[in-house]
Scaffold this motif. Structure first.
Motif, PDB file in Angstrom:
ATOM      1  N   LYS A  97       0.823  -1.092   0.052  1.00 24.58           N
ATOM      2  CA  LYS A  97       0.114   0.096   0.055  1.00 24.58           C
ATOM      3  C   LYS A  97       0.856   1.125   0.109  1.00 24.58           C
ATOM      4  O   LYS A  97       0.620   2.100  -0.743  1.00 24.58           O
ATOM      5  CB  LYS A  97      -0.915  -0.025   1.310  1.00 24.58           C
ATOM      6  CG  LYS A  97      -1.831   1.052   1.409  1.00 24.58           C
ATOM      7  CD  LYS A  97      -2.761   1.146   2.379  1.00 24.58           C
ATOM      8  CE  LYS A  97      -3.811   2.241   2.611  1.00 24.58           C
ATOM      9  NZ  LYS A  97      -3.373   3.440   2.475  1.00 24.58           N
ATOM     10  N   GLN A  98       1.946   1.300   0.680  1.00 23.14           N
ATOM     11  CA  GLN A  98       2.742   2.424   0.692  1.00 23.14           C
ATOM     12  C   GLN A  98       3.488   2.724  -0.552  1.00 23.14           C
ATOM     13  O   GLN A  98       3.871   3.594  -0.824  1.00 23.14           O
ATOM     14  CB  GLN A  98       3.951   2.121   1.850  1.00 23.14           C
ATOM     15  CG  GLN A  98       4.840   3.215   2.259  1.00 23.14           C
ATOM     16  CD  GLN A  98       6.039   3.069   3.286  1.00 23.14           C
ATOM     17  OE1 GLN A  98       5.547   1.966   4.007  1.00 23.14           O
ATOM     18  NE2 GLN A  98       6.970   3.798   3.271  1.00 23.14           N
ATOM     19  N   ILE A  99       3.744   1.448  -1.326  1.00 29.51           N
ATOM     20  CA  ILE A  99       4.424   1.525  -2.516  1.00 29.51           C
ATOM     21  C   ILE A  99       3.635   2.422  -3.352  1.00 29.51           C
ATOM     22  O   ILE A  99       3.685   3.147  -4.026  1.00 29.51           O
ATOM     23  CB  ILE A  99       4.726   0.105  -3.189  1.00 29.51           C
ATOM     24  CG1 ILE A  99       5.841  -0.384  -2.447  1.00 29.51           C
ATOM     25  CG2 ILE A  99       5.067   0.450  -4.587  1.00 29.51           C
ATOM     26  CD1 ILE A  99       6.273  -1.880  -2.785  1.00 29.51           C
ATOM     27  N   ASN A 100       2.211   2.046  -3.457  1.00 25.03           N
ATOM     28  CA  ASN A 100       1.266   2.828  -4.392  1.00 25.03           C
ATOM     29  C   ASN A 100       0.898   4.196  -3.987  1.00 25.03           C
ATOM     30  O   ASN A 100       0.998   4.984  -4.863  1.00 25.03           O
ATOM     31  CB  ASN A 100      -0.274   1.884  -4.176  1.00 25.03           C
ATOM     32  CG  ASN A 100      -0.308   0.639  -5.029  1.00 25.03           C
ATOM     33  OD1 ASN A 100       0.330   0.529  -6.186  1.00 25.03           O
ATOM     34  ND2 ASN A 100      -1.125  -0.221  -4.556  1.00 25.03           N
ATOM     35  N   ASP A 101       1.019   4.258  -2.682  1.00 21.40           N
ATOM     36  CA  ASP A 101       0.689   5.727  -2.170  1.00 21.40           C
ATOM     37  C   ASP A 101       1.850   6.503  -2.531  1.00 21.40           C
ATOM     38  O   ASP A 101       1.781   7.624  -2.824  1.00 21.40           O
ATOM     39  CB  ASP A 101       0.486   5.576  -0.868  1.00 21.40           C
ATOM     40  CG  ASP A 101      -0.790   4.934  -0.353  1.00 21.40           C
ATOM     41  OD1 ASP A 101      -1.652   4.999  -1.348  1.00 21.40           O
ATOM     42  OD2 ASP A 101      -1.139   4.673   0.816  1.00 21.40           O
ATOM     43  N   THR A 102       3.377   5.899  -2.288  1.00 25.77           N
ATOM     44  CA  THR A 102       4.494   6.676  -2.674  1.00 25.77           C
ATOM     45  C   THR A 102       4.773   6.970  -3.930  1.00 25.77           C
ATOM     46  O   THR A 102       5.168   7.904  -4.358  1.00 25.77           O
ATOM     47  CB  THR A 102       5.629   6.025  -1.746  1.00 25.77           C
ATOM     48  OG1 THR A 102       5.310   6.003  -0.383  1.00 25.77           O
ATOM     49  CG2 THR A 102       6.544   7.356  -1.775  1.00 25.77           C
ATOM     50  N   PHE A 103       4.963   5.914  -4.771  1.00 28.05           N
ATOM     51  CA  PHE A 103       5.354   5.895  -6.186  1.00 28.05           C
ATOM     52  C   PHE A 103       4.328   5.816  -7.226  1.00 28.05           C
ATOM     53  O   PHE A 103       4.567   5.720  -8.306  1.00 28.05           O
ATOM     54  CB  PHE A 103       6.290   4.646  -6.415  1.00 28.05           C
ATOM     55  CG  PHE A 103       7.397   4.453  -5.308  1.00 28.05           C
ATOM     56  CD1 PHE A 103       8.530   5.563  -5.287  1.00 28.05           C
ATOM     57  CD2 PHE A 103       7.106   3.722  -4.223  1.00 28.05           C
ATOM     58  CE1 PHE A 103       9.320   5.399  -4.341  1.00 28.05           C
ATOM     59  CE2 PHE A 103       8.311   3.680  -3.247  1.00 28.05           C
ATOM     60  CZ  PHE A 103       9.470   4.545  -3.457  1.00 28.05           C
ATOM     61  N   SER A 104       3.000   5.654  -6.777  1.00 27.84           N
ATOM     62  CA  SER A 104       1.832   5.662  -7.823  1.00 27.84           C
ATOM     63  C   SER A 104       1.155   4.142  -7.993  1.00 27.84           C
ATOM     64  O   SER A 104       2.219   3.324  -7.927  1.00 27.84           O
ATOM     65  CB  SER A 104       2.249   6.382  -9.063  1.00 27.84           C
ATOM     66  OG  SER A 104       2.863   5.421  -9.913  1.00 27.84           O
ATOM     67  N   HIS A 105       0.215   4.135  -8.374  1.00 32.00           N
ATOM     68  CA  HIS A 105      -0.552   2.829  -8.664  1.00 32.00           C
ATOM     69  C   HIS A 105       0.149   2.263 -10.039  1.00 32.00           C
ATOM     70  O   HIS A 105       0.284   0.941 -10.252  1.00 32.00           O
ATOM     71  CB  HIS A 105      -1.978   2.955  -8.776  1.00 32.00           C
ATOM     72  CG  HIS A 105      -2.713   3.270  -7.402  1.00 32.00           C
ATOM     73  ND1 HIS A 105      -2.857   2.082  -6.835  1.00 32.00           N
ATOM     74  CD2 HIS A 105      -3.072   4.423  -6.921  1.00 32.00           C
ATOM     75  CE1 HIS A 105      -3.717   2.594  -5.742  1.00 32.00           C
ATOM     76  NE2 HIS A 105      -3.635   3.879  -5.680  1.00 32.00           N
ATOM     77  N   GLU A 106       0.652   3.189 -10.972  1.00 31.49           N
ATOM     78  CA  GLU A 106       1.379   2.686 -12.183  1.00 31.49           C
ATOM     79  C   GLU A 106       2.359   2.071 -11.667  1.00 31.49           C
ATOM     80  O   GLU A 106       2.839   0.928 -12.256  1.00 31.49           O
ATOM     81  CB  GLU A 106       1.464   3.837 -13.068  1.00 31.49           C
ATOM     82  CG  GLU A 106       1.975   3.318 -14.584  1.00 31.49           C
ATOM     83  CD  GLU A 106       2.422   4.521 -15.158  1.00 31.49           C
ATOM     84  OE1 GLU A 106       2.917   4.358 -16.418  1.00 31.49           O
ATOM     85  OE2 GLU A 106       2.262   5.760 -14.889  1.00 31.49           O
ATOM     86  N   ILE A 107       3.406   2.464 -10.874  1.00 31.10           N
ATOM     87  CA  ILE A 107       4.413   1.660 -10.263  1.00 31.10           C
ATOM     88  C   ILE A 107       4.034   0.516  -9.857  1.00 31.10           C
ATOM     89  O   ILE A 107       4.668  -0.725  -9.816  1.00 31.10           O
ATOM     90  CB  ILE A 107       5.223   2.604  -9.519  1.00 31.10           C
ATOM     91  CG1 ILE A 107       5.631   3.849 -10.164  1.00 31.10           C
ATOM     92  CG2 ILE A 107       6.385   1.675  -9.035  1.00 31.10           C
ATOM     93  CD1 ILE A 107       6.657   3.492 -11.422  1.00 31.10           C
ATOM     94  N   GLY A 108       3.037   0.513  -8.908  1.00 26.05           N
ATOM     95  CA  GLY A 108       2.551  -0.759  -8.155  1.00 26.05           C
ATOM     96  C   GLY A 108       2.092  -1.908  -9.192  1.00 26.05           C
ATOM     97  O   GLY A 108       2.395  -2.898  -8.948  1.00 26.05           O
ATOM     98  N   ASP A 109       1.290  -1.403 -10.222  1.00 25.56           N
ATOM     99  CA  ASP A 109       1.004  -2.490 -11.325  1.00 25.56           C
ATOM    100  C   ASP A 109       2.372  -3.134 -11.886  1.00 25.56           C
ATOM    101  O   ASP A 109       2.342  -4.421 -12.245  1.00 25.56           O
ATOM    102  CB  ASP A 109       0.037  -1.943 -12.249  1.00 25.56           C
ATOM    103  CG  ASP A 109      -1.183  -1.357 -11.777  1.00 25.56           C
ATOM    104  OD1 ASP A 109      -1.485  -2.122 -10.775  1.00 25.56           O
ATOM    105  OD2 ASP A 109      -1.924  -0.758 -12.452  1.00 25.56           O
TER     106      ASP A 109
END
Length: 409
Positions: A292-304
């Motif tokens: 969740k922190q990855i999505n919030d910090t680096f964007s959901h695009e990075i998370g995908d």
């Protein structure tokens, strides 16, 4: 009734009908031509007899008063026959006159009936229409009488034998044509029905096995050939579409791994087999740390992108016989068939280390990704769902112990 039988019957019927019609027309034309030739020949003989009759007595009235025309003709024909015997097989000339083929009408030069026919009476003046059709009979350049044929022909035995021979020939030809029609009907019927049968069979197989490609042979350039080509193209497209639909139904669209529903189905099957044959089975449940922190910090695009790469690393570090799935969100599961937890732990560690060591700075300089896992091989729990629940508990234990680790139980 099968298509092949229908086609054969259709060809045979068309052949029979055509042969019958052609045979009847041929016989009618031959008979008409023969009748016309006979009419011309008989009337020519009639003219000769009239001229001889008149010439013998010096005039038509004198001849009629002296001797009946029929008596003269019979006597004259017998004399001719005695002088010139007919060829072998040829009936006597008198036969032709004793059974005259036509009603012969004889008129005097003024159009008065002297020999009746067609309902006319002796002494009756004929109509202008009859006069127009009558043929002048001339003696020494002078019209001495008028003659005409009336009515249908009455054939002699010789004529009937000739027409009978013609009829037999036409019948034999028709029978040969019928035989050919039957043979060709069977050949072409089978050939045409084979293409339709092949298409029907391929359609049934395509319906039963929708993901397989069923092709039919293209044997012609006609409409059936075009239909076969269209079917082949359609079948390839449908098979591909069904395969894609099946993939969509069992795989996660983002990572390409199996989805939760398919994993549960496969896991249940493997669990039943393992308990029946007393074989080992292990289940791993893994979860990305701080996703969740990855999505919030680096964007959901990075998370995908992270999820896609993690899925790739899972597949690289597992066997083809292992079932790998995205169980939801950032959670992954692996079913290790015929494998106890000690051997499965080796693969799990390879996965964990591959994720930790991957150069995530390619996506962002500050990005780091790790995975926590729980592993269970306790088939004695009674169901695969119980094993997954146990592995999930061990996962939370790994989280509580600091993450980026594997806990076995």
């Amino acid at each position: 009734m099968r298509m092949q039988t229908k086609l054969i019957l259709a060809f045979v019927f068309i052949g029979l009908f055509s042969c019958g019609i052609v045979g009847y027309i041929d016989y009618y034309m031959v008979k008409s031509d023969f009748q016309e030739v006979s009419r011309t020949r008989v009337f020519a003989s009639f003219q000769e007899d009239v001229l001889g009759y008149i010439g013998l007595y010096g005039g038509l009235k004198e001849a009629l008063a002296s001797e009946e025309f029929d008596t003269y003709v019979r006597r004259n024909h017998r004399l001719q026959q005695d002088k010139r015997p007919p060829a072998k097989g040829t009936p006597p000339l008198v036969d032709r006159w004793e059974q005259p083929p036509f009603k012969l009408l004889l008129l005097d030069a003024d159009g008065v009936v002297v020999m009746p026919a067609g309902g006319l009476k002796v002494g009756e003046k004929v109509s202008a229409a009859v006069m127009e059709e009558a043929v002048p009979i001339e003696l020494k350049g002078e019209v001495v009488a008028l003659g005409s044929t009336i009515g249908d022909e009455v054939f002699t035995p010789q004529d009937m034998r000739y027409l009978g021979a013609v009829k037999q020939s036409l019948i034999r030809g028709a029978l040969i044509a019928i035989g050919l029609s039957l043979v060709l009907g069977v050949v072409f019927g089978r050939r045409l029905s084979k293409a339709v049968t092949d298409l029907t069979t391929a359609v049934k197989l395509m319906h039963e096995h929708r993901e397989e490609v069923w092709q039919v042979e293209v044997t012609s350039n006609d409409e059936l050939g075009e239909l076969a080509e269209s079917f082949n193209e359609m079948n390839v497209e449908l098979a591909r579409a069904h395969t894609e639909l099946r993939e969509l139904a069992i795989k996660d669209p983002l990572t390409g791994l199996y989805n939760r529903r398919h994993f549960d189905e496969q896991a249940m099957h493997y669990y039943e087999s393992a308990t029946r044959y007393e074989q080992p089975l292990s289940v791993m449940v893994g979860d990305l740390d701080h996703f969740k922190q990855i999505n919030d910090t680096f964007s959901h695009e990075i998370g995908d992108l992270v999820l896609e790469k993690v899925a790739e690393l899972f597949e690289k570090n597992t066997r083809k016989s292992d079932v790998v799935a995205r169980y939801g969100g950032e959670e992954f599961v692996v079913l290790f068939a015929h494998t106890n937890k000690e051997h499965a732990a080796v693969s799990c560690e390879n996965i964990r280390q591959a994720i930790e060591a991957y150069p995530w700075e390619e996506y962002h300089p500050d990005l780091k990704v790790t995975l926590s896992m729980g592993l269970c091989d306790a088939t004695i729990l009674g169901s695969v769902s119980s094993m997954i629940s146990q592995a999930d508990k061990l996962l939370y234990q790994a989280k509580s112990e600091g993450r980026n680790r594997l806990v076995k139980g």
